[in-house]
Design an enzyme around this catalytic site. Structure first.
Site, PDB file in Angstrom:
ATOM      1  CE  LYS A 133      40.837  41.374  33.739  1.00 39.54           C
ATOM      2  NZ  LYS A 133      40.823  42.819  33.842  1.00 39.54           N
ATOM      3  CD  GLU A 217      47.558  38.822  30.842  1.00 37.84           C
ATOM      4  OE1 GLU A 217      48.053  39.457  31.767  1.00 37.84           O
ATOM      5  OE2 GLU A 217      46.591  39.223  30.179  1.00 37.84           O
ATOM      6  CG  HIS A 252      46.788  43.160  41.512  1.00 37.17           C
ATOM      7  ND1 HIS A 252      48.018  43.114  40.907  1.00 37.17           N
ATOM      8  CD2 HIS A 252      46.595  41.952  42.097  1.00 37.17           C
ATOM      9  CE1 HIS A 252      48.556  41.920  41.113  1.00 37.17           C
ATOM     10  NE2 HIS A 252      47.727  41.200  41.839  1.00 37.17           N
ATOM     11  NE  ARG A 309      35.468  51.559  34.965  1.00 38.81           N
ATOM     12  CZ  ARG A 309      36.610  51.774  35.597  1.00 38.81           C
ATOM     13  NH1 ARG A 309      36.970  53.013  35.875  1.00 38.81           N
ATOM     14  NH2 ARG A 309      37.400  50.777  35.940  1.00 38.81           N
TER      15      ARG A 309
HETATM   16  P1  ADP Z   1      40.187  52.567  37.943  1.00 38.38           P
HETATM   17  O1  ADP Z   1      41.202  52.050  37.003  1.00 38.38           O
HETATM   18  O2  ADP Z   1      39.292  53.603  37.376  1.00 38.38           O
HETATM   19  O3  ADP Z   1      40.759  52.921  39.242  1.00 38.38           O
HETATM   20  P2  ADP Z   1      39.089  50.413  39.387  1.00 38.38           P
HETATM   21  O4  ADP Z   1      39.370  49.024  38.947  1.00 38.38           O
HETATM   22  O5  ADP Z   1      39.786  50.887  40.596  1.00 38.38           O
HETATM   23  O6  ADP Z   1      39.293  51.317  38.147  1.00 38.38           O
HETATM   24  O7  ADP Z   1      37.539  50.554  39.590  1.00 38.38           O
HETATM   25  C1  ADP Z   1      36.875  51.798  39.685  1.00 38.38           C
HETATM   26  C2  ADP Z   1      35.625  51.601  40.459  1.00 38.38           C
HETATM   27  O8  ADP Z   1      34.848  50.583  39.865  1.00 38.38           O
HETATM   28  C3  ADP Z   1      35.864  51.193  41.886  1.00 38.38           C
HETATM   29  O9  ADP Z   1      34.889  51.826  42.680  1.00 38.38           O
HETATM   30  C4  ADP Z   1      35.678  49.689  41.856  1.00 38.38           C
HETATM   31  O10 ADP Z   1      35.222  49.233  43.108  1.00 38.38           O
HETATM   32  C5  ADP Z   1      34.633  49.538  40.777  1.00 38.38           C
HETATM   33  N1  ADP Z   1      34.750  48.311  39.998  1.00 38.38           N
HETATM   34  C6  ADP Z   1      35.793  47.913  39.256  1.00 38.38           C
HETATM   35  N2  ADP Z   1      35.540  46.781  38.640  1.00 38.38           N
HETATM   36  C7  ADP Z   1      34.286  46.413  38.989  1.00 38.38           C
HETATM   37  C8  ADP Z   1      33.427  45.325  38.678  1.00 38.38           C
HETATM   38  N3  ADP Z   1      33.797  44.361  37.864  1.00 38.38           N
HETATM   39  N4  ADP Z   1      32.209  45.298  39.211  1.00 38.38           N
HETATM   40  C9  ADP Z   1      31.815  46.275  40.024  1.00 38.38           C
HETATM   41  N5  ADP Z   1      32.552  47.331  40.359  1.00 38.38           N
HETATM   42  C10 ADP Z   1      33.778  47.408  39.854  1.00 38.38           C
HETATM   43  P1  ADP Z   2      41.703  44.618  36.632  1.00 38.80           P
HETATM   44  O1  ADP Z   2      40.550  44.391  35.732  1.00 38.80           O
HETATM   45  O2  ADP Z   2      41.540  43.978  37.948  1.00 38.80           O
HETATM   46  O3  ADP Z   2      42.080  46.069  36.678  1.00 38.80           O
HETATM   47  P2  ADP Z   2      44.118  44.253  35.031  1.00 38.80           P
HETATM   48  O4  ADP Z   2      44.320  43.245  33.971  1.00 38.80           O
HETATM   49  O5  ADP Z   2      43.959  45.652  34.591  1.00 38.80           O
HETATM   50  O6  ADP Z   2      42.898  43.812  35.937  1.00 38.80           O
HETATM   51  O7  ADP Z   2      45.343  44.146  36.038  1.00 38.80           O
HETATM   52  C1  ADP Z   2      45.394  44.873  37.252  1.00 38.80           C
HETATM   53  C2  ADP Z   2      46.835  45.020  37.705  1.00 38.80           C
HETATM   54  O8  ADP Z   2      47.453  43.737  37.885  1.00 38.80           O
HETATM   55  C3  ADP Z   2      47.753  45.719  36.720  1.00 38.80           C
HETATM   56  O9  ADP Z   2      47.689  47.109  36.848  1.00 38.80           O
HETATM   57  C4  ADP Z   2      49.107  45.154  37.086  1.00 38.80           C
HETATM   58  O10 ADP Z   2      49.604  45.795  38.245  1.00 38.80           O
HETATM   59  C5  ADP Z   2      48.800  43.722  37.459  1.00 38.80           C
HETATM   60  N1  ADP Z   2      48.972  42.830  36.292  1.00 38.80           N
HETATM   61  C6  ADP Z   2      48.017  42.492  35.413  1.00 38.80           C
HETATM   62  N2  ADP Z   2      48.497  41.649  34.464  1.00 38.80           N
HETATM   63  C7  ADP Z   2      49.798  41.461  34.751  1.00 38.80           C
HETATM   64  C8  ADP Z   2      50.851  40.681  34.146  1.00 38.80           C
HETATM   65  N3  ADP Z   2      50.635  39.938  33.070  1.00 38.80           N
HETATM   66  N4  ADP Z   2      52.064  40.714  34.723  1.00 38.80           N
HETATM   67  C9  ADP Z   2      52.292  41.456  35.833  1.00 38.80           C
HETATM   68  N5  ADP Z   2      51.357  42.186  36.439  1.00 38.80           N
HETATM   69  C10 ADP Z   2      50.115  42.202  35.920  1.00 38.80           C
HETATM   70 MG    MG Z   3      42.706  47.230  35.145  1.00 40.17          MG
END
Ligand code: ADP
Ligand code: ADP
Ligand code: MG
Length: 516
Positions: A133, A217, A252, A309
Site C-alpha cells: 500500500k 492514515e 472491512h 486481479r
Molecule cells: P475483494 O475486494 O475481491 O472482495 P478480498 O479482500 O475480499 O477482495 O479478497 C478476495 C479473496 O482474496 C478472498 O478469498 C481473500 O481471503 C483473499 N485475500 C485477500 N487478500 C489476501 C492476501 N493478502 N493474501 C491471501 N489471500 C488474500
Molecule cells: P484491504 O487491503 O484489507 O482491502 P483497504 O485499504 O482496501 O484494505 O481497506 C479495507 C476497508 O477498510 C475499506 O473498504 C474501508 O471500509 C476501510 N478503510 C480503509 N481505509 C480507511 C480510512 N482511511 N478511513 C476509513 N475507513 C477506511
Molecule cells: Mg481493499
C-alpha cells in the site's frame, strides 16, 4: 533449435494466437466461472484440486484435472512450482489465477512467465508495486491521484508517529502496508491508545503477511467504499468500466456490492474513473484491475489501494456493461488491443450482488461447516448465481466459507432490489447456516434503499435479534425442546437450521402471534 529459450516462447505467446489450453489455479465458483468463459472461446481447460475438492464441480467441468495434494492451501492451491510443472506436462500455455491464493503473488507471476507460460493478469512489476500500500501511494502520488492524509513511510519512530497522528487529527487508522482482506487495520481514537493499537496492528500484519510495516492514515468518518473496474491492454490503452459501491461491509469485508453507485453523479463518475486510469498508468497496468477509493460524506474521494486481479464482485460490472471480464482478460493476455474506447461504454440498468457465506449471522458470523442438505438456486430473468457447490456437498473448513454469489440485474436500482428479495426468498439452503437472511435484512433496510449509507451500515443497524423470525422461532424451538426434555420425551436430534424446519416454525409463529 537447441538454443530455444523460455524467453523466445514468451515472445511467441505474445505474438501468436496462443492460449489454447489454460490452467485455472483456483477452486470453487471462480474456477468454474473462468472455465465457462474459456470454453466459450474454444479454449481447453485444466483444473487443479485438493483432496477436499475431489468432487467439486470445477474438477468435473474441466477437460483435465490434476490433484495437487492435501486440503490445506499451502499443500495444494499455493504450490506454485507444482502448478507450473503440471502446465509443462500438459502443455498448458496460460494460467488464470482467479482471486486469492496465488493471484497477487508477484514471484509466482514471474516464475510462470519465465517458464514460457502466459500469466493471465498484470506484470509482476505492477503486482509488486500495488501489493504494497505504501509503494502504491508513492507511485500514484506523481499522477495527481488524491490520497488520504497520512504517513508516506512505514512507522519506525513511535514518538514521531504520535506527533504525525496528532497533526492529522484523531481518529486515525493504522494500516499494514502488505494488508489485505481487512487484516492488520486498527482504528485509534486518541493518542493514549496509539502505541498499544500500533503493536497490535504490527502483530497482526506479521502473522498474516510476514511483514510488519504499518503506516498511518486519517480515518475518514462516514466513509463509502467505491471502486473502479479498469481494463488495460499491453499496448498502453486503459479504460474504466465504471464504479462499484461496496460500502456494506463487515469487519472491512464486503457483504453487498452494486453497480452503479447510487450516490455518484455523471461528473463524479468521470473524475473518479479518470483517477483510476491514472493509478493504472502509474504502474503500466495491463489486464483487469480494481482501483479502490474511500469517499467521504462530501463526496471527496481518495485512493485506497489497487487490487491487481479479478475481483470477487466483478459480476455486477459485467451485468451493467455487458462485458465478460474473463474473456477480456484472456484477449489481453493474447496480446490483443482493447476492441472498444471509453466513449463507447454505457451503463445499462443496475446490478446488485450478495455474498452468501456459510456463516451464522446470529452468532457473530461464526463459520459453519456441514452438508448442503437442500440446495436450490433461484432462477428467472436477471438472476445469476456463481457458485461451486451442489446439493449434498460438504463445505470444507480449509478455505473461504463463501457458498455462492447471488447477482441480480434490473432496469433500475429499485427493480434490482425487488429482484434480489425474490431471489433470496427462492434460494433454499439447508444443512448449513448461511447469510441469506442477513443479506435480505440489508437489502430491505430503508437506509440501504435510500442509498444513504456508509461502511458502518452493519455495525449501525444490524443486530442478530433483527433477524426476528429466526430468532423468535429459535427461542421457541429451544423452549419446546427443553419442555420436551423436561417431560423426558425423546426428541429429534438438534439439527442445523433448515428451511423445512423454518416453514414449520412459521406455523408455530402464526399460532403464537396473539401472544405478542
Ligand atoms: P475483494 O475486494 O475481491 O472482495 P478480498 O479482500 O475480499 O477482495 O479478497 C478476495 C479473496 O482474496 C478472498 O478469498 C481473500 O481471503 C483473499 N485475500 C485477500 N487478500 C489476501 C492476501 N493478502 N493474501 C491471501 N489471500 C488474500
Ligand atoms: P484491504 O487491503 O484489507 O482491502 P483497504 O485499504 O482496501 O484494505 O481497506 C479495507 C476497508 O477498510 C475499506 O473498504 C474501508 O471500509 C476501510 N478503510 C480503509 N481505509 C480507511 C480510512 N482511511 N478511513 C476509513 N475507513 C477506511
Ligand atoms: Mg481493499
Amino acid at each position: 533449435m537447441g538454443s530455444f529459450e523460455a524467453g523466445d516462447l514468451q515472445i511467441i505467446t505474445k505474438k501468436g494466437k496462443q492460449l489454447k489450453k489454460i490452467l485455472v489455479a483456483n477452486r470453487g465458483e471462480i474456477a468454474l466461472r473462468v472455465m465457462r468463459s474459456a470454453r466459450e472461446m474454444g479454449i481447453k481447460t485444466v483444473a487443479v484440486y485438493s483432496e477436499a475438492d475431489r468432487n467439486s464441480p470445477h474438477v468435473r467441468y474441466a477437460d483435465e484435472a490434476v490433484l495437487l495434494g492435501p486440503p490445506p492451501s499451502n499443500q495444494s492451491y499455493l504450490l506454485g512450482d507444482k502448478i507450473i510443472e503440471v502446465c509443462k506436462e500438459l502443455e498448458v500455455d496460460g494460467i488464470h489465477p482467479g482471486y486469492g491464493f496465488l493471484s497477487e503473488n508477484a514471484i509466482f507471476c514471474q516464475k510462470v512467465t519465465d517458464a514460457g507460460i502466459k500469466f493471465i493478469g498484470p506484470s509482476p512489476e505492477a503486482i509488486t508495486v500495488m501489493g504494497s500500500k505504501l509503494a502504491a501511494k508513492n507511485a500514484v502520488a506523481k499522477f495527481n491521484v488524491p490520497l488520504v492524509p497520512g504517513t508516506e513511510e512505514a512507522i519506525t519512530d513511535i514518538e514521531k508517529a504520535k506527533t504525525t497522528a496528532a497533526e492529522i487529527g484523531f481518529p486515525i487508522l493504522i494500516k499494514a502496508s502488505a494488508g489485505g482482506g481487512g487484516k492488520g487495520m486498527r482504528i485509534v481514537a486518541n493518542i493514549g491508545e496509539f502505541e498499544e493499537q500500533m503493536k497490535m496492528a504490527q502483530g497482526e500484519a506479521r502473522s498474516a503477511f510476514g511483514d510488519d510495516a504499518v503506516f498511518i492514515e486519517k480515518y475518514v468518518t462516514s466513509p463509502k467504499h467505491i471502486e473502479v473496474q479498469i481494463l488495460g491492454d499491453e499496448h498502453g490503452n486503459i479504460v474504466y468500466l465504471f464504479e462499484r459501491e461496496c460500502s456494506v461491509q463487515r469487519r472491512h469485508q464486503k457483504v453487498v456490492e452494486e453497480a452503479p453507485s447510487p450516490v455518484i453523479t455523471p461528473e463524479l463518475r468521470k473524475k473518479i474513473g479518470e483517477s483510476a486510469v491514472n493509478v493504472a498508468k502509474a504502474c503500466n497496468y495491463y489486464g483487469a484491475g480494481t482501483v479502490e477509493f474511500i469517499v467521504d460524506d462530501q463526496l471527496n474521494f481518495y485512493f485506497l489501494e489497487m487490487n491487481t486481479r479479478l475481483q470477487v464482485e466483478h459480476p455486477v460490472t459485467e451485468m451493467i456493461t455487458g462485458f465478460d471480464l474473463v474473456k477480456e482478460q484472456i484477449k489481453i493476455a493474447r496480446g490483443e488491443a482493447l476492441s472498444f474506447k471509453q466513449e463507447e461504454l454505457r451503463i445499462n440498468g443496475h446490478a446488485i450482488e450478495i455474498r452468501v457465506y456459510a456463516e451464522d449471522p446470529t452468532n457473530n458470523f461464526l463459520p459453519d461447516i456441514g452438508t448442503l442438505v437442500t440446495y436450490k438456486k433461484p432462477e428467472g430473468n436477471g438472476i445469476r448465481v456463481d457458485d461451486g457447490f451442489e446439493e449434498g456437498m460438504t463445505i470444507p473448513i480449509y478455505y473461504d466459507p463463501m457458498i455462492s454469489k447471488l447477482i441480480v440485474h434490473g432496469k433500475t436500482r429499485e427493480d434490482a432490489i425487488h429482484k434480489m428479495v425474490r431471489a433470496i426468498d427462492e434460494y433454499k439452503i439447508t444443512g448449513v447456516k448461511n447469510t441469506l437472511k442477513f443479506c435480505k435484512f440489508v437489502i430491505e433496510h430503508e437506509q440501504f434503499k435510500s442509498g444513504k449509507f456508509d461502511t458502518h451500515f452493519v455495525q449501525q443497524y444490524y443486530e442478530p435479534s433483527l433477524l426476528s423470525v429466526e430468532k423468535e422461532d429459535e427461542m421457541l424451538v429451544a423452549a419446546m425442546v427443553s419442555t420436551l426434555l423436561l417431560k423426558n420425551v425423546k426428541t429429534p436430534s438438534p439439527n442445523t437450521e433448515t428451511s423445512g424446519e423454518l416453514s414449520q416454525k412459521s406455523n408455530w409463529k402464526k399460532n403464537r402471534s396473539n401472544l405478542r
